[in-house]
Design a protein around this motif. Sequence first.
Motif, PDB file in Angstrom:
ATOM      1  N   ARG A 162       1.828   6.412  -6.958  1.00  0.00           N
ATOM      2  CA  ARG A 162       0.501   7.427  -7.215  1.00  0.00           C
ATOM      3  C   ARG A 162       1.082   8.799  -7.030  1.00  0.00           C
ATOM      4  O   ARG A 162       0.725   9.749  -8.075  1.00  0.00           O
ATOM      5  CB  ARG A 162      -0.716   7.109  -6.583  1.00  0.00           C
ATOM      6  CG  ARG A 162      -1.865   7.908  -7.100  1.00  0.00           C
ATOM      7  CD  ARG A 162      -3.204   7.689  -6.186  1.00  0.00           C
ATOM      8  NE  ARG A 162      -3.339   5.745  -6.087  1.00  0.00           N
ATOM      9  CZ  ARG A 162      -3.184   5.347  -4.867  1.00  0.00           C
ATOM     10  NH1 ARG A 162      -2.754   6.021  -3.807  1.00  0.00           N
ATOM     11  NH2 ARG A 162      -3.573   3.950  -5.119  1.00  0.00           N
ATOM     12  N   THR A 163       1.806   9.036  -6.142  1.00  0.00           N
ATOM     13  CA  THR A 163       2.028  10.673  -5.453  1.00  0.00           C
ATOM     14  C   THR A 163       2.915  11.090  -6.639  1.00  0.00           C
ATOM     15  O   THR A 163       2.985  12.204  -7.307  1.00  0.00           O
ATOM     16  CB  THR A 163       2.533  10.627  -4.274  1.00  0.00           C
ATOM     17  OG1 THR A 163       1.408  10.255  -3.346  1.00  0.00           O
ATOM     18  CG2 THR A 163       3.012  12.206  -3.902  1.00  0.00           C
TER      19      THR A 163
ATOM     20  N   ARG B 169       0.862  -1.000   0.126  1.00  0.00           N
ATOM     21  CA  ARG B 169      -0.126  -0.115   0.053  1.00  0.00           C
ATOM     22  C   ARG B 169       0.887   1.342  -0.045  1.00  0.00           C
ATOM     23  O   ARG B 169       0.515   2.212  -0.888  1.00  0.00           O
ATOM     24  CB  ARG B 169      -0.898   0.004   1.247  1.00  0.00           C
ATOM     25  CG  ARG B 169      -2.245  -0.910   1.055  1.00  0.00           C
ATOM     26  CD  ARG B 169      -3.096  -0.528   2.285  1.00  0.00           C
ATOM     27  NE  ARG B 169      -4.029  -1.812   2.273  1.00  0.00           N
ATOM     28  CZ  ARG B 169      -5.074  -1.671   1.548  1.00  0.00           C
ATOM     29  NH1 ARG B 169      -5.214  -0.506   0.865  1.00  0.00           N
ATOM     30  NH2 ARG B 169      -6.353  -2.662   1.534  1.00  0.00           N
ATOM     31  N   ARG B 170       1.984   1.355   0.936  1.00  0.00           N
ATOM     32  CA  ARG B 170       2.872   2.276   0.845  1.00  0.00           C
ATOM     33  C   ARG B 170       3.462   2.756  -0.496  1.00  0.00           C
ATOM     34  O   ARG B 170       3.646   3.752  -0.949  1.00  0.00           O
ATOM     35  CB  ARG B 170       3.941   2.402   1.868  1.00  0.00           C
ATOM     36  CG  ARG B 170       3.128   2.588   3.337  1.00  0.00           C
ATOM     37  CD  ARG B 170       4.291   2.748   4.387  1.00  0.00           C
ATOM     38  NE  ARG B 170       5.274   1.720   4.568  1.00  0.00           N
ATOM     39  CZ  ARG B 170       5.399   0.507   5.398  1.00  0.00           C
ATOM     40  NH1 ARG B 170       4.038   0.551   6.174  1.00  0.00           N
ATOM     41  NH2 ARG B 170       6.039  -0.299   5.332  1.00  0.00           N
TER      42      ARG B 170
ATOM     43  N   SER C  20       2.369   1.704  -3.309  1.00  0.00           N
ATOM     44  CA  SER C  20       1.481   2.024  -4.491  1.00  0.00           C
ATOM     45  C   SER C  20       0.893   3.762  -4.275  1.00  0.00           C
ATOM     46  O   SER C  20       1.147   4.181  -5.086  1.00  0.00           O
ATOM     47  CB  SER C  20       0.052   1.324  -4.259  1.00  0.00           C
ATOM     48  OG  SER C  20       0.236  -0.119  -4.632  1.00  0.00           O
ATOM     49  N   ASP C  21       0.999   4.100  -2.968  1.00  0.00           N
ATOM     50  CA  ASP C  21       0.672   5.639  -2.806  1.00  0.00           C
ATOM     51  C   ASP C  21       2.041   6.258  -3.057  1.00  0.00           C
ATOM     52  O   ASP C  21       1.719   7.374  -3.562  1.00  0.00           O
ATOM     53  CB  ASP C  21       0.555   5.621  -0.998  1.00  0.00           C
ATOM     54  CG  ASP C  21      -0.827   5.227  -0.610  1.00  0.00           C
ATOM     55  OD1 ASP C  21      -1.754   4.883  -1.383  1.00  0.00           O
ATOM     56  OD2 ASP C  21      -0.979   5.004   0.574  1.00  0.00           O
ATOM     57  N   THR C  22       2.988   5.952  -2.884  1.00  0.00           N
ATOM     58  CA  THR C  22       4.129   6.593  -3.276  1.00  0.00           C
ATOM     59  C   THR C  22       4.322   6.784  -5.015  1.00  0.00           C
ATOM     60  O   THR C  22       4.590   7.750  -5.379  1.00  0.00           O
ATOM     61  CB  THR C  22       5.581   5.741  -2.972  1.00  0.00           C
ATOM     62  OG1 THR C  22       5.629   5.726  -1.379  1.00  0.00           O
ATOM     63  CG2 THR C  22       6.942   6.601  -3.390  1.00  0.00           C
TER      64      THR C  22
END
Length: 85
Positions: A64-65, A57-58, A60-62
Amino acid sequence: GELSLVDRQPRSATVTALMPCRVLIIRAADFEKLTISGSLAVKLLWNVVHELSERLRRSSDTIRTQGVQLLELSDTLERIRHKSF
């Protein structure tokens, strides 16, 4: 090393502790024996899955950002390029 327990590939990272700590070393063969043995194995596997899920999840968030930032930078560069001509 927990990924290696699951996929049998070489470790994907190396860590260095900043302060004294206690670690648990589980060899792949011992881990496999635990997976068949019962409730401790289930608890251990669930903790590994939970940790991997959080890391995914982390990541994926990175991604995406960084993708959003890249698009914003691309738009800015495109506007600058059009103003130059």
